[in-house]
Scaffold this motif. Structure first.
Motif, PDB file in Angstrom:
ATOM      1  N   ASN A 180       0.846  -1.188   0.000  1.00 52.27           N
ATOM      2  CA  ASN A 180       0.000   0.000   0.000  1.00 52.27           C
ATOM      3  C   ASN A 180       0.888   1.246   0.000  1.00 52.27           C
ATOM      4  OD1 ASN A 180       0.818   0.544   2.648  1.00 52.27           O
ATOM      5  ND2 ASN A 180      -1.035  -0.275   3.569  1.00 52.27           N
ATOM      6  N   ALA A 181       0.273   2.409   0.158  1.00 49.49           N
ATOM      7  CA  ALA A 181       1.014   3.662   0.014  1.00 49.49           C
ATOM      8  C   ALA A 181       2.084   3.840   1.090  1.00 49.49           C
ATOM      9  CB  ALA A 181       0.035   4.834   0.047  1.00 49.49           C
ATOM     10  N   THR A 182       1.984   3.124   2.213  1.00 46.32           N
ATOM     11  CA  THR A 182       2.953   3.277   3.307  1.00 46.32           C
ATOM     12  C   THR A 182       4.086   2.258   3.239  1.00 46.32           C
ATOM     13  OG1 THR A 182       1.902   1.735   4.875  1.00 46.32           O
ATOM     14  CG2 THR A 182       1.014   3.988   4.774  1.00 46.32           C
ATOM     15  N   THR A 183       4.004   1.296   2.354  1.00 51.53           N
ATOM     16  CA  THR A 183       4.936   0.167   2.363  1.00 51.53           C
ATOM     17  C   THR A 183       6.335   0.576   1.929  1.00 51.53           C
ATOM     18  OG1 THR A 183       3.081  -1.293   1.820  1.00 51.53           O
ATOM     19  CG2 THR A 183       5.294  -2.197   1.571  1.00 51.53           C
ATOM     20  N   VAL A 184       7.331   0.074   2.634  1.00 51.83           N
ATOM     21  CA  VAL A 184       8.734   0.260   2.262  1.00 51.83           C
ATOM     22  C   VAL A 184       9.402  -1.105   2.259  1.00 51.83           C
ATOM     23  CG1 VAL A 184       8.890   2.604   3.176  1.00 51.83           C
ATOM     24  CG2 VAL A 184       9.401   0.667   4.676  1.00 51.83           C
ATOM     25  N   GLY A 185      10.499  -1.214   1.492  1.00 53.18           N
ATOM     26  CA  GLY A 185      11.231  -2.470   1.443  1.00 53.18           C
ATOM     27  C   GLY A 185      11.369  -2.986   0.029  1.00 53.18           C
ATOM     28  N   ASP A 186      11.477  -4.297  -0.101  1.00 54.34           N
ATOM     29  CA  ASP A 186      11.677  -4.955  -1.399  1.00 54.34           C
ATOM     30  C   ASP A 186      10.328  -5.120  -2.096  1.00 54.34           C
ATOM     31  OD1 ASP A 186      12.513  -6.417  -3.560  1.00 54.34           O
ATOM     32  OD2 ASP A 186      13.115  -8.189  -2.405  1.00 54.34           O
ATOM     33  N   LEU A 187       9.816  -4.038  -2.659  1.00 55.17           N
ATOM     34  CA  LEU A 187       8.487  -4.057  -3.269  1.00 55.17           C
ATOM     35  C   LEU A 187       8.395  -5.064  -4.406  1.00 55.17           C
ATOM     36  CD1 LEU A 187       7.810  -0.210  -3.417  1.00 55.17           C
ATOM     37  CD2 LEU A 187       7.138  -1.815  -1.632  1.00 55.17           C
ATOM     38  N   GLU A 188       9.459  -5.226  -5.153  1.00 52.06           N
ATOM     39  CA  GLU A 188       9.463  -6.138  -6.300  1.00 52.06           C
ATOM     40  C   GLU A 188       9.174  -7.575  -5.874  1.00 52.06           C
ATOM     41  OE1 GLU A 188       9.592  -7.388 -10.070  1.00 52.06           O
ATOM     42  OE2 GLU A 188      10.193  -5.330  -9.689  1.00 52.06           O
ATOM     43  N   SER A 189       9.487  -7.919  -4.620  1.00 48.79           N
ATOM     44  CA  SER A 189       9.295  -9.285  -4.147  1.00 48.79           C
ATOM     45  C   SER A 189       7.968  -9.483  -3.427  1.00 48.79           C
ATOM     46  CB  SER A 189      10.442  -9.684  -3.209  1.00 48.79           C
ATOM     47  OG  SER A 189      11.684  -9.651  -3.899  1.00 48.79           O
ATOM     48  N   MET A 190       7.128  -8.462  -3.412  1.00 46.97           N
ATOM     49  CA  MET A 190       5.833  -8.575  -2.746  1.00 46.97           C
ATOM     50  C   MET A 190       4.757  -8.975  -3.738  1.00 46.97           C
ATOM     51  SD  MET A 190       6.008  -5.276  -0.193  1.00 46.97           S
ATOM     52  CE  MET A 190       7.486  -5.017   0.810  1.00 46.97           C
ATOM     53  N   VAL A 191       3.693  -9.579  -3.221  1.00 43.01           N
ATOM     54  CA  VAL A 191       2.602  -9.999  -4.081  1.00 43.01           C
ATOM     55  C   VAL A 191       1.882  -8.776  -4.639  1.00 43.01           C
ATOM     56  CG1 VAL A 191       0.940 -10.148  -2.171  1.00 43.01           C
ATOM     57  CG2 VAL A 191       0.580 -11.493  -4.249  1.00 43.01           C
ATOM     58  N   MET A 192       1.470  -8.883  -5.901  1.00 42.81           N
ATOM     59  CA  MET A 192       0.663  -7.842  -6.536  1.00 42.81           C
ATOM     60  C   MET A 192      -0.487  -8.527  -7.258  1.00 42.81           C
ATOM     61  SD  MET A 192       3.597  -5.139  -7.745  1.00 42.81           S
ATOM     62  CE  MET A 192       4.981  -6.279  -7.695  1.00 42.81           C
ATOM     63  N   TYR A 193      -1.663  -8.455  -6.660  1.00 46.13           N
ATOM     64  CA  TYR A 193      -2.833  -9.109  -7.233  1.00 46.13           C
ATOM     65  C   TYR A 193      -3.287  -8.376  -8.487  1.00 46.13           C
ATOM     66  CZ  TYR A 193      -3.094 -11.149  -2.542  1.00 46.13           C
ATOM     67  OH  TYR A 193      -2.801 -11.795  -1.364  1.00 46.13           O
ATOM     68  N   ALA A 194      -3.757  -9.154  -9.467  1.00 38.60           N
ATOM     69  CA  ALA A 194      -4.254  -8.555 -10.710  1.00 38.60           C
ATOM     70  C   ALA A 194      -5.073  -9.579 -11.477  1.00 38.60           C
ATOM     71  CB  ALA A 194      -3.096  -8.072 -11.581  1.00 38.60           C
ATOM     72  N   GLY A 195      -6.108  -9.096 -12.141  1.00 41.38           N
ATOM     73  CA  GLY A 195      -6.933  -9.952 -12.979  1.00 41.38           C
ATOM     74  C   GLY A 195      -6.384 -10.057 -14.387  1.00 41.38           C
ATOM     75  N   GLN A 196      -6.956 -10.952 -15.166  1.00 38.19           N
ATOM     76  CA  GLN A 196      -6.443 -11.215 -16.509  1.00 38.19           C
ATOM     77  C   GLN A 196      -6.634 -10.051 -17.468  1.00 38.19           C
ATOM     78  OE1 GLN A 196      -8.229 -14.991 -17.716  1.00 38.19           O
ATOM     79  NE2 GLN A 196      -6.344 -16.054 -17.193  1.00 38.19           N
ATOM     80  N   GLY A 197      -7.467  -9.093 -17.128  1.00 34.69           N
ATOM     81  CA  GLY A 197      -7.640  -7.931 -17.990  1.00 34.69           C
ATOM     82  C   GLY A 197      -6.569  -6.881 -17.824  1.00 34.69           C
ATOM     83  N   VAL A 198      -5.533  -7.157 -17.038  1.00 31.33           N
ATOM     84  CA  VAL A 198      -4.541  -6.140 -16.696  1.00 31.33           C
ATOM     85  C   VAL A 198      -3.849  -5.563 -17.931  1.00 31.33           C
ATOM     86  CG1 VAL A 198      -2.629  -7.777 -16.358  1.00 31.33           C
ATOM     87  CG2 VAL A 198      -2.659  -5.613 -15.102  1.00 31.33           C
ATOM     88  N   GLY A 199      -3.683  -6.338 -18.981  1.00 29.29           N
ATOM     89  CA  GLY A 199      -3.019  -5.838 -20.175  1.00 29.29           C
ATOM     90  C   GLY A 199      -3.773  -4.728 -20.884  1.00 29.29           C
ATOM     91  N   LEU A 200      -5.020  -4.512 -20.498  1.00 27.62           N
ATOM     92  CA  LEU A 200      -5.827  -3.440 -21.090  1.00 27.62           C
ATOM     93  C   LEU A 200      -5.736  -2.143 -20.300  1.00 27.62           C
ATOM     94  CD1 LEU A 200      -9.028  -5.579 -21.824  1.00 27.62           C
ATOM     95  CD2 LEU A 200      -7.297  -4.831 -23.483  1.00 27.62           C
TER      96      LEU A 200
END
Length: 331
Positions: free
Chosen positions: A284-304
């Protein structure tokens, strides 16, 4: 106009899904509500009545329009629901569990309408029998924790056939990000659509800017279970395919986040929290650290998704775009 006239009393048949744990905060929900759509807060994954009351009241400062809140029934929730009913929010969305008629009736006595999100025909039948006010049908294309295993294309019309004559609106969820998906859902039997990923990538979302940018850049997702196994066993999820995910996607089934190193820190509902590797906590907006290694939820329409607009613009483009498609192609 493409409006869900009479759909739970809202102007538009568009629902902003409850994005967790705190991505759909008061700012996003109020922006969606002010645009005439249904904005949903997300209740904490523990009984936290004071937090729930504060979220509702903060949102009411930002909008005079009705809005709602989502509750995951898998986690402790009785006190949260007590506050939701006391505060008389317009909508309570429930999912990942049963919500029988006696509880639906209790909500109705408080003036709260109940939407049950389902991922199977069997659960849709239970929800209809409980007397809910609407059903969200979630396909496996959806981002985040996915309750079913069937595609929206096949599940939605089956649910529409099942509850024909019950006067229960159906809301489609899973991979929908634009007006084309909205019209397709209407054709399959829905009266509205629920979008999650599209609203994560908006200006008012509480997602970290890094997460939002990844949604703009990415095109691939995968259905997995490697994140949050200790906290929520057996709850599969759809996530962005990142370098971290590609390295770890074949994680042994006996490994979970409890024994993993801390890769960052965050505040969720103003409470400090460590983020461990393989945790199910999105940045979220307060998170610090290794962001690249954190989960990022997304649906299959993300390419749009190509930009990060205000939430009201998402609502407007869905409504106007769907109307244009219907007028040009089907009239």
């Amino acid at each position: 106009m493409v409006r869900s006239s009479g759909l739970l009393g809202f102007e538009h048949g568009i629902v902003q899904g409850p994005l967790g744990p705190d991505i759909s905060g008061p700012e996003l929900v109020a922006a969606v509500a002010n645009a005439g759509a249904i904005g949903l807060l997300r209740a904490p994954d523990s009984d936290s009545p004071d937090v729930v009351r504060k979220l509702i009241r903060q949102t009411r400062i930002l909008t005079e329009k009705p809005f709602g809140i989502g509750v995951i029934l898998h986690f402790p929730h009785k006190e949260n629901i007590r506050v939701i009913l006391e505060e008389r929010v317009a909508i309570m969305q429930v999912y990942y569990g049963d919500y029988p008629r006696e509880l639906v009736d209790e909500a109705h006595k408080s003036g709260v309408k109940v939407i049950h999100q389902v991922g199977s025909l069997e659960d849709a039948e239970k929800a209809a029998a409980a007397g809910v006010d609407a059903i969200i049908v979630q396909g496996v294309e959806a981002g985040g924790h996915v309750i079913g295993k069937e595609s929206l294309m096949t599940l939605l019309p089956k649910v529409a056939d099942l509850i024909r004559g019950h006067d229960i609106p159906i809301i489609a969820a899973g991979g929908i990000v634009d007006a084309r998906g909205y019209v397709a859902a209407l054709a399959l039997g829905a009266q509205g659509v629920c979008l999650g990923t599209r609203f994560v990538a908006t200006k008012e979302s509480n997602a970290h800017p890094f997460y939002k940018q990844k949604l703009v850049e990415a095109s691939n997702t995968e259905y997995t279970d490697i994140f949050g196994r200790a906290r929520w066993p057996g709850a599969a999820q759809r996530v962005l395919v990142t370098n971290f995910f590609n390295i770890w996607k074949h994680l042994p089934t006996d490994v979970n986040e409890d024994q993993q190193p801390t890769i960052g820190h965050t505040k969720i509902y103003e409470k400090d929290q460590e983020v461990k590797r393989f945790s199910g906590i999105v940045p979220n907006a307060t998170t610090v650290g290794d962001l690249e290694s954190m989960v990022m939820y997304a649906g299959q329409g993300v390419g749009l998704i190509k930009e990060i607009p205000p939430a009201a613009e998402v609502v407007r483009s869905l409504v106007e775009g769907a109307q244009h498609i219907i007028e040009c192609k089907f009239n």
